[in-house]
Design a protein around this motif. Structure first.
Motif, mmCIF file in Angstrom:
data_model
loop_
_atom_site.group_PDB
_atom_site.id
_atom_site.type_symbol
_atom_site.label_atom_id
_atom_site.label_comp_id
_atom_site.label_asym_id
_atom_site.label_seq_id
_atom_site.Cartn_x
_atom_site.Cartn_y
_atom_site.Cartn_z
ATOM 1 N N THR A 51 0.848 -1.178 0.000
ATOM 2 C CA THR A 51 0.000 0.000 0.000
ATOM 3 C C THR A 51 0.886 1.231 0.000
ATOM 4 O O THR A 51 1.751 1.384 0.864
ATOM 5 C CB THR A 51 -0.893 0.018 1.255
ATOM 6 N N VAL A 52 0.654 2.111 -0.957
ATOM 7 C CA VAL A 52 1.467 3.318 -1.084
ATOM 8 C C VAL A 52 0.712 4.468 -0.434
ATOM 9 O O VAL A 52 -0.431 4.762 -0.791
ATOM 10 C CB VAL A 52 1.763 3.640 -2.567
ATOM 11 N N VAL A 53 1.340 5.111 0.561
ATOM 12 C CA VAL A 53 0.739 6.222 1.286
ATOM 13 C C VAL A 53 1.623 7.445 1.092
ATOM 14 O O VAL A 53 2.846 7.355 1.272
ATOM 15 C CB VAL A 53 0.620 5.884 2.792
ATOM 16 N N PRO A 54 1.045 8.590 0.732
ATOM 17 C CA PRO A 54 1.861 9.801 0.565
ATOM 18 C C PRO A 54 2.514 10.220 1.879
ATOM 19 O O PRO A 54 1.962 10.017 2.966
ATOM 20 C CB PRO A 54 0.853 10.864 0.109
ATOM 21 N N ALA A 55 3.684 10.842 1.770
ATOM 22 C CA ALA A 55 4.445 11.239 2.957
ATOM 23 C C ALA A 55 3.712 12.298 3.764
ATOM 24 O O ALA A 55 3.804 12.332 4.991
ATOM 25 C CB ALA A 55 5.817 11.747 2.543
ATOM 26 N N ASP A 56 2.962 13.193 3.087
ATOM 27 C CA ASP A 56 2.242 14.260 3.800
ATOM 28 C C ASP A 56 1.227 13.689 4.781
ATOM 29 O O ASP A 56 1.100 14.169 5.910
ATOM 30 C CB ASP A 56 1.513 15.165 2.794
#
Length: 126
Positions: A51-56
């Motif tokens: 699962t790819v989650v944005p750093a922000d």
């Protein structure tokens, strides 16, 4: 330690192996990241694996958690109350980190105080 001839030889050989395998390892890492010409990873392939989650989003969640922790008074929540002198909890148990010898020694001191006199010490009786 680690100054014997055998360990020196093993260190030397490990260094040689690292030198030999470094280009292969780098190629394998690049392939795993699937870097394109810009140097940015293509996330379409990675989304199948993880699962790819944005750093922000992660930073915002971290800030919320830190705010909750700051509201705490900083004391540890202990399940059991211990007597500071005897180190016994309400069930009469010593802490897990205490060894048998130390527990036995403390128990002997407690029993000596309770009975009013301790074990008679060995030695010259005069």
């Amino acid at each position: 330690m680690a100054k014997s001839l055998r360990s020196k030889w093993k260190r030397k050989m490990r260094a040689e192996k690292r030198k030999k395998n470094a280009p292969k390892e780098l190629a394998r890492l690049k392939q795993a990241l699937n870097l394109d010409k810009k140097g940015e990873a293509v996330m379409t392939d990675m989304q199948e694996i993880a699962t790819v989650v944005p750093a922000d989003k992660i930073k915002k969640e971290g800030d919320v958690e830190m705010a909750e922790l700051e509201g705490d008074d900083g004391k540890m929540d202990l399940d059991r109350k211990r007597n500071k002198k005897t180190l016994l909890d309400e069930n009469g148990q010593y802490p897990a980190w205490m060894g048998q010898r130390q527990a036995k020694k403390l128990k002997g001191k407690r029993m000596a105080q309770k009975s009013g006199k301790g074990k008679k010490k060995k030695g010259i009786a005069w």
